[in-house]
Each structure stands twice: as C-alpha cells, then as structure tokens.
Design an enzyme around this catalytic site. Structure first.
Site, PDB file in Angstrom:
ATOM      1  CD  GLN A  38      -3.965   2.820   2.657  1.00  0.00           C
ATOM      2  OE1 GLN A  38      -3.568   1.719   2.984  1.00  0.00           O
ATOM      3  NE2 GLN A  38      -5.250   3.112   2.555  1.00  0.00           N
ATOM      4  CG  HIS A  88      -6.254  -3.053  -1.613  1.00  0.00           C
ATOM      5  ND1 HIS A  88      -7.485  -2.638  -2.066  1.00  0.00           N
ATOM      6  CD2 HIS A  88      -5.779  -2.033  -0.842  1.00  0.00           C
ATOM      7  CE1 HIS A  88      -7.735  -1.420  -1.608  1.00  0.00           C
ATOM      8  NE2 HIS A  88      -6.722  -1.027  -0.852  1.00  0.00           N
ATOM      9  CD  GLU A  89      -3.586  -2.732   2.173  1.00  0.00           C
ATOM     10  OE1 GLU A  89      -3.010  -1.627   2.098  1.00  0.00           O
ATOM     11  OE2 GLU A  89      -4.820  -2.831   2.316  1.00  0.00           O
ATOM     12  N   GLY A 147      -6.423  -3.925   6.020  1.00  0.00           N
ATOM     13  CA  GLY A 147      -5.059  -3.717   5.551  1.00  0.00           C
ATOM     14  C   GLY A 147      -4.741  -2.238   5.513  1.00  0.00           C
ATOM     15  CB  CYS A 152      -9.187   1.816  -0.371  1.00  0.00           C
ATOM     16  SG  CYS A 152      -7.550   2.470  -0.045  1.00  0.00           S
ATOM     17  CG  LEU A 153      -8.884   2.050   5.926  1.00  0.00           C
ATOM     18  CD1 LEU A 153      -7.847   1.793   7.011  1.00  0.00           C
ATOM     19  CD2 LEU A 153     -10.282   2.158   6.526  1.00  0.00           C
ATOM     20  CG  HIS A 180      -2.279   1.263  -0.982  1.00  0.00           C
ATOM     21  ND1 HIS A 180      -2.839   2.451  -1.350  1.00  0.00           N
ATOM     22  CD2 HIS A 180      -3.282   0.541  -0.415  1.00  0.00           C
ATOM     23  CE1 HIS A 180      -4.137   2.450  -1.027  1.00  0.00           C
ATOM     24  NE2 HIS A 180      -4.433   1.291  -0.463  1.00  0.00           N
TER      25      HIS A 180
HETATM   26 NI    NI Z   1      -6.275   0.672   0.285  1.00  0.00          NI
END
Ligand code: NI
Length: 173
Positions: free
Chosen positions: A51, A138-139, A46, A96-97, A142
């Site tokens: 991000q 999660h997304e 995701g 998470c990236l 963000h």
């Molecule tokens: Ni993330």
C-alpha cells in the site's frame, strides 16, 4: 519518521504478490517506523507494505483505542503467515486506506493463529480474534495481491467502485 504515500485502487502494485523479507535490520526498522507513522496519520488500524509502494511481506497493525484512554499497541509483522484458522466465520464491515471512504461487509474467520517475525526479527506467534483477527486477514491478503473488495459480490463491488469514482470526481472539482 516520514509519512509515506499511500497507493490507491486500481494501482497495479496492489494486485502483486509481495516478496518475503530476507532480514530484519535497521533499514527495515526505519521503514516499519515510517509505515506506522503513515498509518496513524491516515487513521487506519492496519497497513501493508504494498500500500506504500513496496512489494514486500510486511504489515503494521494497531487495534488499540487511544481515544478511549488506551495505550497505543503497535504490532510489526514481517513475513506473517496464517498457520491455523477457526472453521467459524463472521461478517463485519471493513474499509481500506487504498479504497478511500468506502466500506463493505466481508466474511472472515473468527480466530486465526499467525506466525511472523517482529520488530527485532524474533519469531512470534499470535492467536487472535475480534478486530485483530480481521485486521490480520485483511493485511495478509494485501501481501497476496487481494483487496477486501475482491471478497465481496460482483454487484456490491460495482456499486462500491461507482461511489469511489464519484468521490474522486468531486475531489477533482
Ligand atoms: Ni487494506
């Protein structure tokens, strides 16, 4: 398609509440394609627009397993909103990236129903469980400036951030 730069903790854009998208047009679709490409290259499931430095309510997700012979199943979600969730929660490891190479267990609702606009701007709803339900929560977090590390205990967060700092110091050498 172009690979975008992924912003990492503690970049301030990750703490901002993202703005709704007014219209899904060709320019936005190009951005959606770039986000998906960026997520695939980074091997994520995701990615949210903040991000990649864009404070807009946009998410891409793909929870398929192409390594197990499954077809890719990208989802593009514009202005996604959780409109229902189960009472039941479960605790699973997340990464998470924007917080590279770290993982921690996070409580999430087992099922969520999400309303969004798709790649063509069409209204959609999805009832999700399993990994998709986790990825959606999660997304969407963000988009509200919340990272998964904001949802773990202070002690666990401190330990995780210490490991992240160490990793970055090693990378600099
Ligand atoms: Ni993330």
């Amino acid at each position: 398609m172009a690979k975008l730069k992924i912003y990492e903790y503690p970049h301030p854009i990750l703490k901002q509440k993202a703005e709704p998208v007014a219209k899904v047009d060709d320019e936005l679709r190009k951005f959606l394609d770039d986000m998906l490409e960026t997520m695939y290259v980074a091997d994520g499931v995701g990615l949210a627009a903040p991000q990649v430095g864009v404070s807009k309510r946009i998410v891409v997700i793909d929870v398929s397993h192409p390594d197990e012979g499954e077809e890719r199943a990208p989802m593009f979600l514009v202005n996604p909103e959780i409109i229902w969730h189960s009472e039941e929660q479960s605790c699973q490891f997340e990464g998470c990236l924007s917080v590279p190479e770290q993982r921690a267990e996070v409580d999430r609702y087992v099922q969520v129903r999400v309303h969004y606009h798709d790649y063509n701007g069409k209204e959609q709803e999805v009832l999700a469980d399993g990994l998709l339900a986790i990825a959606l929560q999660h997304e969407i977090d963000h988009l509200d400036g919340i990272l998964y590390i904001d949802r773990i205990s202070r002690l666990k967060r401190q330990m995780l951030l210490k490991k992240l700092q160490k990793l970055r110091q090693e990378e600099e050498k």
